[in-house]
Design a protein around this motif. Structure first.
Motif, PDB file in Angstrom:
ATOM      1  N   LEU A 284      -4.360  -2.589   0.403  1.00  0.00           N
ATOM      2  CA  LEU A 284      -5.153  -1.710   1.263  1.00  0.00           C
ATOM      3  C   LEU A 284      -6.363  -1.157   0.521  1.00  0.00           C
ATOM      4  O   LEU A 284      -7.483  -1.133   1.049  1.00  0.00           O
ATOM      5  N   LEU A 285      -6.144  -0.710  -0.711  1.00  0.00           N
ATOM      6  CA  LEU A 285      -7.255  -0.165  -1.492  1.00  0.00           C
ATOM      7  C   LEU A 285      -8.286  -1.238  -1.816  1.00  0.00           C
ATOM      8  O   LEU A 285      -9.493  -0.989  -1.767  1.00  0.00           O
ATOM      9  N   ALA A 286      -7.823  -2.438  -2.138  1.00  0.00           N
ATOM     10  CA  ALA A 286      -8.742  -3.510  -2.521  1.00  0.00           C
ATOM     11  C   ALA A 286      -9.624  -3.936  -1.356  1.00  0.00           C
ATOM     12  O   ALA A 286     -10.807  -4.262  -1.544  1.00  0.00           O
ATOM     13  N   HIS A 287      -9.074  -3.919  -0.137  1.00  0.00           N
ATOM     14  CA  HIS A 287      -9.823  -4.418   1.014  1.00  0.00           C
ATOM     15  C   HIS A 287     -10.491  -3.318   1.823  1.00  0.00           C
ATOM     16  O   HIS A 287     -11.257  -3.617   2.752  1.00  0.00           O
ATOM     17  N   ALA A 288     -10.238  -2.060   1.475  1.00  0.00           N
ATOM     18  CA  ALA A 288     -10.839  -0.964   2.238  1.00  0.00           C
ATOM     19  C   ALA A 288     -12.358  -1.003   2.194  1.00  0.00           C
ATOM     20  O   ALA A 288     -13.029  -0.603   3.144  1.00  0.00           O
ATOM     21  N   ARG A 289     -12.901  -1.524   1.112  1.00  0.00           N
ATOM     22  CA  ARG A 289     -14.350  -1.613   0.978  1.00  0.00           C
ATOM     23  C   ARG A 289     -14.972  -2.466   2.079  1.00  0.00           C
ATOM     24  O   ARG A 289     -16.124  -2.253   2.469  1.00  0.00           O
ATOM     25  N   TYR A 290     -14.205  -3.412   2.588  1.00  0.00           N
ATOM     26  CA  TYR A 290     -14.749  -4.365   3.554  1.00  0.00           C
ATOM     27  C   TYR A 290     -14.228  -4.129   4.975  1.00  0.00           C
ATOM     28  O   TYR A 290     -14.652  -4.832   5.895  1.00  0.00           O
TER      29      TYR A 290
ATOM     30  N   ALA B 268      -2.671   1.624  10.891  1.00  0.00           N
ATOM     31  CA  ALA B 268      -1.410   2.323  11.100  1.00  0.00           C
ATOM     32  C   ALA B 268      -0.496   2.169   9.891  1.00  0.00           C
ATOM     33  O   ALA B 268       0.230   3.105   9.518  1.00  0.00           O
ATOM     34  N   VAL B 269      -0.518   0.997   9.246  1.00  0.00           N
ATOM     35  CA  VAL B 269       0.252   0.808   8.012  1.00  0.00           C
ATOM     36  C   VAL B 269      -0.246   1.764   6.939  1.00  0.00           C
ATOM     37  O   VAL B 269       0.547   2.394   6.221  1.00  0.00           O
ATOM     38  N   ALA B 270      -1.573   1.906   6.820  1.00  0.00           N
ATOM     39  CA  ALA B 270      -2.142   2.830   5.838  1.00  0.00           C
ATOM     40  C   ALA B 270      -1.675   4.254   6.105  1.00  0.00           C
ATOM     41  O   ALA B 270      -1.305   4.989   5.179  1.00  0.00           O
ATOM     42  N   GLU B 271      -1.687   4.665   7.376  1.00  0.00           N
ATOM     43  CA  GLU B 271      -1.212   6.010   7.721  1.00  0.00           C
ATOM     44  C   GLU B 271       0.241   6.185   7.283  1.00  0.00           C
ATOM     45  O   GLU B 271       0.613   7.221   6.717  1.00  0.00           O
ATOM     46  N   SER B 272       1.067   5.186   7.539  1.00  0.00           N
ATOM     47  CA  SER B 272       2.486   5.297   7.197  1.00  0.00           C
ATOM     48  C   SER B 272       2.701   5.358   5.695  1.00  0.00           C
ATOM     49  O   SER B 272       3.587   6.053   5.209  1.00  0.00           O
ATOM     50  N   ARG B 273       1.879   4.618   4.928  1.00  0.00           N
ATOM     51  CA  ARG B 273       1.995   4.667   3.472  1.00  0.00           C
ATOM     52  C   ARG B 273       1.646   6.058   2.947  1.00  0.00           C
ATOM     53  O   ARG B 273       2.292   6.574   2.035  1.00  0.00           O
ATOM     54  N   PHE B 274       0.628   6.670   3.526  1.00  0.00           N
ATOM     55  CA  PHE B 274       0.247   8.003   3.078  1.00  0.00           C
ATOM     56  C   PHE B 274       1.224   9.063   3.565  1.00  0.00           C
ATOM     57  O   PHE B 274       1.375  10.108   2.924  1.00  0.00           O
TER      58      PHE B 274
END
Length: 223
Positions: free
Chosen positions: A126-132, A80-86
């Motif tokens: 978010l970008l750094a940890h999205a891989r995992y 949800a944080v990722a959605e809000s950032r975008f």
């Protein structure tokens, strides 16, 4: 008071599945927005790995049960944080849709970095940890694709007006500009003093030069 047997218990560490509590009082959307801001603040200060529902609750001045009413677990909260950032990214691009001006878009991009010290640290985490973390990697992939598509449409409009070079497809130019802005995003929290007002203007000038048709230059074959 015994727990409701129809609801699963919240994980003790605040990171696993959690049951929904009774509905908190007050404005639902306003409280949810407050929790997202609190989560972003914790991520910016302590990193994704050290973020927990308990810390978010402490930051928001509420109980962990309140957090789990809105977000079942850490992964759902961070998605949800990722959605809000975008959503904020979309807002940066929005004003240029009717009157495309790539420099203005980039200026807003950098202005957001300078005006909100937590914005870029959160995005970089978010970008750094999205891989995992597939739970929010999907969110980032979907929203980033939309973001690039909007940027490509602005560039295509600029090409049609003659202000943007047309020897490179707009979608490739969008990828290039996004990569440049991502580089600023990653480095600004680490080297904020390097991004002086004069240097920001020089960076903007350089980015615009890269997409501007060369004076008197030949057009691409078939253009």
């Amino acid at each position: 008071m015994p727990e409701n047997p129809t609801r699963p218990a919240t994980a003790r560490d605040g990171s696993g599945p959690a049951g929904r509590r009774g509905r908190p009082t007050g404005d639902h959307e306003a409280r949810r927005a407050e929790l997202l801001e609190a989560a972003a603040s914790v991520i910016a200060r302590e990193g994704y790995t050290n973020t927990s529902l308990r810390k978010v609750a402490q930051r928001a001045g509420c109980t962990t049960g309140t957090v789990t009413y809105y977000f079942a677990n850490k992964e759902e909260l961070v998605a949800a944080v990722a959605e809000s950032r975008f959503d904020a990214f979309d807002a940066l691009l929005g004003p240029g849709r009717d009157h495309p001006g790539i420099r203005a878009v980039l200026e807003r991009w950098l202005s957001r970095a300078a005006g909100d010290p937590e914005f870029w640290p959160v995005m970089s985490q978010l970008l750094a940890h999205a891989r995992y973390e597939p739970a929010f990697a999907t969110v980032i992939e979907r929203r980033y694709a939309r973001h690039r598509a909007i940027l490509a449409s602005l560039l295509a409009a600029g090409q049609a007006q003659g202000g943007v070079r047309d020897d490179i497809p707009a979608d490739l130019l969008a990828d290039q500009l996004a990569a440049i802005a991502d580089g600023w995003m990653m480095m600004f929290p680490i080297e904020p003093k390097r991004f002086t007002a004069d240097r920001v203007q020089a960076l903007l000038d350089a980015a615009i030069t890269l997409i501007t048709p060369p004076p008197g230059g030949p057009r691409a074959p078939g253009a």
